[in-house]
Design a protein around this motif. Structure first.
Motif, mmCIF file in Angstrom:
data_model
loop_
_atom_site.group_PDB
_atom_site.id
_atom_site.type_symbol
_atom_site.label_atom_id
_atom_site.label_comp_id
_atom_site.label_asym_id
_atom_site.label_seq_id
_atom_site.Cartn_x
_atom_site.Cartn_y
_atom_site.Cartn_z
ATOM 1 N N ASP A 32 0.799 -1.229 0.000
ATOM 2 C CA ASP A 32 0.000 0.000 0.000
ATOM 3 C C ASP A 32 0.833 1.281 0.000
ATOM 4 O O ASP A 32 0.458 2.262 -0.644
ATOM 5 N N PHE A 56 -4.193 9.298 3.814
ATOM 6 C CA PHE A 56 -5.110 8.568 2.942
ATOM 7 C C PHE A 56 -4.745 7.088 2.774
ATOM 8 O O PHE A 56 -5.556 6.311 2.245
ATOM 9 N N ARG A 102 -7.244 4.553 3.566
ATOM 10 C CA ARG A 102 -8.523 4.775 2.881
ATOM 11 C C ARG A 102 -9.629 5.204 3.856
ATOM 12 O O ARG A 102 -10.649 4.516 3.997
ATOM 13 N N ILE A 149 -8.376 12.238 -4.490
ATOM 14 C CA ILE A 149 -8.791 11.421 -3.332
ATOM 15 C C ILE A 149 -10.313 11.448 -3.193
ATOM 16 O O ILE A 149 -10.955 10.436 -2.927
ATOM 17 N N LEU A 182 -12.041 9.199 -5.468
ATOM 18 C CA LEU A 182 -11.986 7.794 -5.030
ATOM 19 C C LEU A 182 -13.031 7.488 -3.955
ATOM 20 O O LEU A 182 -13.096 6.380 -3.433
ATOM 21 N N THR A 192 -13.637 9.401 -0.992
ATOM 22 C CA THR A 192 -13.415 9.949 0.356
ATOM 23 C C THR A 192 -13.980 11.374 0.455
ATOM 24 O O THR A 192 -13.768 12.193 -0.441
#
Lengths: 302, 271
Positions: free
Chosen positions: B162, B197, B200, B228, B231, B233
């Protein structure tokens, strides 16, 4: 387990990435530990010297020349029943002569005089008390009326006064040494505590960031506590290692200075090596862990 | 330490806009307990503030009677002059500052009742970016980002996968081994965003993230935040940068003197 390994890893990263701070903290802890340990060893040396000096004091009881063995034994038995008497050694007339001849074997004048005389020496008892201040009471007991026909003379060692003075002085010195050791221990504790507090202070911003990211108190605290414990272990090891040459240096010189009085500080050190190391190790680690925990508490609370 | 578990669930009624009804309302579906419930559907309230106040002394308010709601997936700019109460509000949302009055629910947590020992678990579910980056100065870029996963007890394998992915997303691939002092301001802020982030979170709070950056770097950071947001968030951006807010064409909440004075769906910086 994963967290434990990460804590250990973070602890070593803390030590390594703050190498100068780690070095300074370890050095201060080492000096504090070494100072206290040397003081304690000197205390042992002084106490040992005092014991040896005290052991040299005795009381000689000279019997009249014609005293029988039974009469000597009566005195001996009565002395043995006293609680302040430690040891009694009997020296017969013959033994006394033999010892005298040996002592003056290099003096032909004395040797020839002894050849012409009948044994002029008396049987005696050498009495050792438990403590130097008990000799006066024993002496009074022996000079009492009941032994006047048997005992010719009761002679306290010529050194008694000097020894008594030394004993009282050394007693004061011993007490002083204990207080000085205590004072230095407190100083060492305060210095170590503040050094670790300073080391933690430099990490206060990191601590607040870790909190913001969501780290638990354990994850923040433990690496720093472990790092402090690591400094303590290294400081204890260094201090013990340096004691080897110091003891080797001090031991013979102290004995030369004290003359006849010999205290084997080297043997004491080697016999108690693990005890000394463990005592330093425990003292330093406990101090480091407690100091770092206290120092961190305020930053963790904020 | 095991993650805390939920204790109770409070179900809310349909929203009534009257102040009286709001006063008696118990907020959105929230738990006063610990672990958030199953992921809510997109568009559900993520932040609900009810009559929030923060007083300093008797008559001085950093925040005065502020009520708002931010839903999942939104990109919201929180604007206002210095001292308007932006940082106070964002600090309350991340559980860094206690509120004096009102109620605040974030991602299913009742922040007003949050206990000290639960704060780490709450923080792990949101991401935070600050003006002064707040990087761990003695850790590398990789370690800084990985730390957000480490605190969550993520396995080594996940971290190794990650973190590089996240660094690539913020444009810092190849700079993993650098320390913060070896980076530019913009790069530092990218590391901070990557750290915020990497796990997540459903909410990313950015308090003046461009405050220390020049215009070019500033917009790059905003672009990362927009990426972000794409995605999924929710992003709450506290800023006083007029140009950025006007270029975004997103929802704008305006604070002034500690009070909420404007809430526009597609707004501009008007003060």
């Amino acid at each position: 387990m994963l967290t434990f390994f990460r804590i250990v890893k973070f602890a070593f990263a803390t030590v390594w990435r703050n190498v100068w701070l780690s070095f300074a903290t370890t050095l201060v802890m080492f000096l504090a530990l070494f100072m206290v340990t040397v003081l304690i060893l000197l205390n042992v040396l002084a106490t040992g010297a005092l014991e040896v000096v005290q052991d040299k004091v005795d009381l000689s009881v000279y019997f009249v020349s014609d005293a029988t063995t039974e009469e000597v034994n009566v005195v001996r038995t009565q002395l043995q029943s006293r609680s302040d008497v430690n040891t009694i050694t009997y020296i017969s007339k013959e033994q006394a002569l033999k010892d005298f001849e040996e002592r003056h074997s290099d003096n032909p004048l004395i040797q020839s005089a002894l050849d012409e005389l009948e044994n002029p020496l008396q049987p005696s008892l050498i009495v050792k008390a438990n403590t130097p201040d008990q000799y006066s009471a024993i002496s009074e007991f022996l000079t009492s009326e009941q032994f006047s026909g048997v005992i010719e003379d009761v002679n306290l060692d010529d050194n008694r006064q000097i020894v008594e003075k030394l004993t009282s002085t050394t007693g004061i010195l011993s007490q002083l040494a204990v207080w000085v050791s205590l004072l230095f221990t407190i100083i060492a504790v305060l210095i170590t505590f503040n050094t670790i507090r300073l080391a933690i202070y430099t990490q206060k911003d990191e601590i607040s960031v870790m909190k913001l990211v969501g780290a638990t108190r354990t994850l923040i605290r433990m690496p720093l506590v472990l790092a402090a414990a690591f400094y303590a272990v290294v400081a204890a090891a260094l201090s013990t290692a340096l004691l080897f040459p110091v003891v080797n240096y001090i031991g013979p010189r102290a004995n030369a200075f004290l003359g006849e009085v010999t205290v084997d500080i080297e043997s004491y050190f080697f016999d108690n090596f693990w005890l000394i190391f463990l005592a330093q190790f425990t003292f330093a680690v406990v101090l480091a862990v407690v100091s770092s925990s206290i120092a961190m508490r305020r930053y963790l609370k904020k | 330490m095991a993650e805390p578990k939920p204790k109770t669930t409070i179900k809310l009624k349909a929203k009534d806009t009257s102040p009286k009804a709001q006063k008696s309302s118990s907020g959105p579906t929230v738990r006063t307990g610990r672990k958030p419930r199953a992921i809510p559907k997109k568009g559900e309230p993520l932040i609900v503030a009810e009559y929030l106040s923060k007083a300093f002394g008797k008559d001085a308010f950093a925040l005065d009677d502020v009520s708002l709601e931010i839903r999942e997936g939104e990109f919201v700019s929180l604007v206002g002059r210095s001292g308007a109460g932006k940082s106070t509000l964002t600090n309350m949302i991340i559980g860094e500052e206690r509120l004096t009055e009102g109620r605040l629910f974030v991602n299913g947590w009742n922040v007003s009742l949050l206990k000290r020992r639960h704060i780490p678990f709450f923080r792990r579910q949101i991401g935070v970016v600050f003006q002064d980056f707040k990087l761990l100065s003695r850790k590398t870029v990789f370690e800084n980002v990985a730390f957000a996963l480490v605190v969550r007890g993520a396995p080594h394998k996940q971290i190794m996968e990650d973190v590089p992915r996240m660094l690539a997303l913020v444009g810092l691939a190849g700079k993993e081994e650098r320390f913060p002092h070896e980076l530019s301001g913009g790069e530092k802020q990218r590391v901070a965003i990557a750290r915020a982030f990497v796990h997540r979170p459903k909410l990313l709070v950015a308090d003046e993230p461009t405050g220390n950056l020049d215009a070019l770097y500033a917009w790059e950071i905003i672009e990362v935040l927009l990426k972000i947001n794409e995605l999924g968030t929710t992003v709450l951006l506290a800023t006083h940068d007029r140009d950025i807010v006007n270029r975004l064409h997103r929802r704008v909440i305006t604070l002034d003197g500690g009070r909420l004075i404007r809430d526009q769906e597609v707004g501009e910086y008007v003060l």
